[in-house]
Design a protein around this motif. Sequence first.
Motif, PDB file in Angstrom:
ATOM      1  N   LEU A   1       0.772  -1.213   0.080  1.00 51.76           N
ATOM      2  CA  LEU A   1       0.114   0.139  -0.121  1.00 51.76           C
ATOM      3  C   LEU A   1       0.808   1.286  -0.023  1.00 51.76           C
ATOM      4  N   LEU A   2       0.773   1.964  -0.961  1.00 50.31           N
ATOM      5  CA  LEU A   2       1.705   3.253  -1.209  1.00 50.31           C
ATOM      6  C   LEU A   2       0.887   4.378  -1.066  1.00 50.31           C
ATOM      7  N   ARG A   3       1.525   5.393  -0.349  1.00 52.56           N
ATOM      8  CA  ARG A   3       1.152   6.834  -0.178  1.00 52.56           C
ATOM      9  C   ARG A   3       2.075   7.645  -1.341  1.00 52.56           C
ATOM     10  N   PRO A   4       1.807   8.641  -1.736  1.00 49.55           N
ATOM     11  CA  PRO A   4       2.749   9.233  -2.534  1.00 49.55           C
ATOM     12  C   PRO A   4       3.982   9.684  -1.786  1.00 49.55           C
ATOM     13  N   ALA A   5       5.402   9.209  -2.717  1.00 47.43           N
ATOM     14  CA  ALA A   5       6.458   9.331  -2.143  1.00 47.43           C
ATOM     15  C   ALA A   5       6.871  10.601  -1.926  1.00 47.43           C
TER      16      ALA A   5
ATOM     17  N   VAL B   1       6.920  -0.076  -8.297  1.00 45.79           N
ATOM     18  CA  VAL B   1       5.503   0.841  -8.271  1.00 45.79           C
ATOM     19  C   VAL B   1       5.903   2.046  -7.574  1.00 45.79           C
ATOM     20  N   VAL B   2       5.728   3.337  -8.292  1.00 47.59           N
ATOM     21  CA  VAL B   2       6.137   4.560  -7.593  1.00 47.59           C
ATOM     22  C   VAL B   2       4.803   5.380  -7.661  1.00 47.59           C
ATOM     23  N   SER B   3       4.493   5.889  -6.593  1.00 49.51           N
ATOM     24  CA  SER B   3       3.366   6.761  -6.349  1.00 49.51           C
ATOM     25  C   SER B   3       3.967   8.335  -5.843  1.00 49.51           C
ATOM     26  N   VAL B   4       3.343   9.483  -6.902  1.00 49.96           N
ATOM     27  CA  VAL B   4       3.878  10.558  -6.561  1.00 49.96           C
ATOM     28  C   VAL B   4       2.590  11.228  -6.638  1.00 49.96           C
ATOM     29  N   MET B   5       2.455  12.663  -6.095  1.00 48.02           N
ATOM     30  CA  MET B   5       1.250  13.662  -5.990  1.00 48.02           C
ATOM     31  C   MET B   5       1.848  14.954  -6.704  1.00 48.02           C
ATOM     32  N   GLY B   6       0.866  15.498  -7.421  1.00 47.93           N
ATOM     33  CA  GLY B   6       1.151  16.598  -7.982  1.00 47.93           C
ATOM     34  C   GLY B   6       0.944  17.862  -7.356  1.00 47.93           C
ATOM     35  N   ARG B   7       1.555  19.032  -7.645  1.00 50.50           N
ATOM     36  CA  ARG B   7       1.496  20.178  -6.720  1.00 50.50           C
ATOM     37  C   ARG B   7       0.553  21.272  -7.222  1.00 50.50           C
ATOM     38  N   LEU B   8       0.243  21.306  -8.497  1.00 53.52           N
ATOM     39  CA  LEU B   8      -0.539  22.322  -9.056  1.00 53.52           C
ATOM     40  C   LEU B   8      -2.086  22.118  -8.545  1.00 53.52           C
ATOM     41  N   PHE B   9      -2.750  23.007  -8.013  1.00 53.68           N
ATOM     42  CA  PHE B   9      -4.169  23.021  -7.482  1.00 53.68           C
ATOM     43  C   PHE B   9      -4.257  21.832  -6.430  1.00 53.68           C
ATOM     44  N   MET B  10      -3.012  21.252  -5.975  1.00 56.35           N
ATOM     45  CA  MET B  10      -3.401  20.269  -4.839  1.00 56.35           C
ATOM     46  C   MET B  10      -2.582  20.726  -3.681  1.00 56.35           C
ATOM     47  N   ASP B  11      -2.523  19.902  -2.683  1.00 51.99           N
ATOM     48  CA  ASP B  11      -1.716  20.352  -1.188  1.00 51.99           C
ATOM     49  C   ASP B  11      -0.293  20.516  -1.656  1.00 51.99           C
ATOM     50  N   ALA B  12       0.209  21.410  -0.860  1.00 54.14           N
ATOM     51  CA  ALA B  12       1.688  21.715  -1.105  1.00 54.14           C
ATOM     52  C   ALA B  12       2.644  20.502  -0.415  1.00 54.14           C
ATOM     53  N   LEU B  13       3.069  19.737  -1.340  1.00 52.74           N
ATOM     54  CA  LEU B  13       3.951  18.517  -0.931  1.00 52.74           C
ATOM     55  C   LEU B  13       5.253  18.992  -1.454  1.00 52.74           C
TER      56      LEU B  13
ATOM     57  N   VAL C   1       4.647   4.243 -12.656  1.00 58.82           N
ATOM     58  CA  VAL C   1       4.618   5.536 -12.066  1.00 58.82           C
ATOM     59  C   VAL C   1       3.210   5.975 -11.978  1.00 58.82           C
ATOM     60  N   ASP C   2       2.300   6.085 -10.761  1.00 53.51           N
ATOM     61  CA  ASP C   2       1.217   6.742 -10.765  1.00 53.51           C
ATOM     62  C   ASP C   2       1.348   8.216 -10.283  1.00 53.51           C
ATOM     63  N   VAL C   3       0.645   9.140 -11.111  1.00 50.37           N
ATOM     64  CA  VAL C   3       1.081  10.545 -10.866  1.00 50.37           C
ATOM     65  C   VAL C   3      -0.297  10.848 -10.608  1.00 50.37           C
ATOM     66  N   HIS C   4      -0.782  11.401  -8.970  1.00 53.96           N
ATOM     67  CA  HIS C   4      -1.763  11.773  -8.641  1.00 53.96           C
ATOM     68  C   HIS C   4      -2.082  13.232  -8.648  1.00 53.96           C
ATOM     69  N   ALA C   5      -2.712  13.643  -9.841  1.00 51.58           N
ATOM     70  CA  ALA C   5      -2.492  15.398  -9.822  1.00 51.58           C
ATOM     71  C   ALA C   5      -3.767  15.757 -10.346  1.00 51.58           C
ATOM     72  N   GLU C   6      -4.024  16.982 -10.237  1.00 57.02           N
ATOM     73  CA  GLU C   6      -5.186  17.841 -10.820  1.00 57.02           C
ATOM     74  C   GLU C   6      -4.630  18.150 -12.337  1.00 57.02           C
ATOM     75  N   ALA C   7      -3.597  18.732 -12.569  1.00 52.49           N
ATOM     76  CA  ALA C   7      -3.371  19.404 -13.728  1.00 52.49           C
ATOM     77  C   ALA C   7      -2.884  18.465 -14.899  1.00 52.49           C
TER      78      ALA C   7
ATOM     79  N   VAL D   1       1.038   6.926 -15.631  1.00 52.93           N
ATOM     80  CA  VAL D   1      -0.325   7.091 -15.628  1.00 52.93           C
ATOM     81  C   VAL D   1      -0.839   7.977 -14.583  1.00 52.93           C
ATOM     82  N   GLY D   2      -1.773   8.976 -14.956  1.00 55.61           N
ATOM     83  CA  GLY D   2      -2.326   9.827 -14.077  1.00 55.61           C
ATOM     84  C   GLY D   2      -3.593   9.178 -13.312  1.00 55.61           C
ATOM     85  N   THR D   3      -3.741   9.534 -12.127  1.00 53.00           N
ATOM     86  CA  THR D   3      -4.951   9.542 -11.339  1.00 53.00           C
ATOM     87  C   THR D   3      -5.457  10.954 -10.708  1.00 53.00           C
TER      88      THR D   3
END
Length: 273
Positions: free
Chosen positions: A85-89, A113-125, A150-156, A175-177
């Motif tokens: 179970l992976l939260r954003p790195a 498997v790599v999980s990252v989260m974007g920063r545009l219009f998202m929480d500042a990470l 690579v899962d890119v969890h992002a708005e933009a 791939v984006g989510t």
Amino acid sequence: MRLLFLGDVVGRPGRNAVTERLPELRRRWALDCVVVNGENAAGGFGITEAICEEILGAGADAITLGNHSFDQREALVFIERQERLLRPANYPPGTPGRGVALIDTASGARVLVVSVMGRLFMDALDDPFAAAERALSDCPLGEVADAIVVDVHAEATSEKQAMGVFCDGRASLVVGTHTHVPTADHRIMPGGTAYMSDAGMCGDYESVLGMAKEEPLRRFLQKTPGARLEAATGPGSLSGVAVETDPRTGLAVRVAAVRLGPNLDETWPVFWD
């Protein structure tokens, strides 16, 4: 190698779609590795340990999360012992859990498997590109890992596409989510990395992003406090992306959108049938 990535699982309809259809798909398509984004699996907000085990038991090899990683407070505890179970790195140092995992598949291959989260219009990470760079450098494709997802969890969309360019030639799939709407831009990039801006969601598409329609609509019309958002309860669809890789390089040779279920035109990787 045959890879399947499934987009954000939203509530019970999404869970049902995964648990009912994934075992058959693993057999039918002879899948080597399945990655599922499960950050909305618990009623649309986070994931519980029981739901995590349910999705893994259905045939997922790893579950990625996103901005709702810790909406269920129990995740702060069980994410430490559940290595798949992976939260954003790029969560800050000290955050429970991990954002990268090297999965040993049943066929003997190893998938990073790599999980990252974007920063545009998202929480500042922290910087997602720096986090991706560390993961790809520590475990190079074709040397340590036989495939990399690579899962890119992002708005933009621009941030997701930029991550695709950044990882091109070094990952099997980017791939984006997060936006819950499947995009039509799945392709293999010049360096050999499969890419899709958003895998869509596993959930009830007769909804507003998987949520029952009434409250989201009321919020747009009135802009006043109201009821809590609730996951829709209709039949769920399965949405994601399928990739076949070159066993010598780990890069993609085929990619196809996957949409199975009501309310969407169905599509699947016909090259596996």
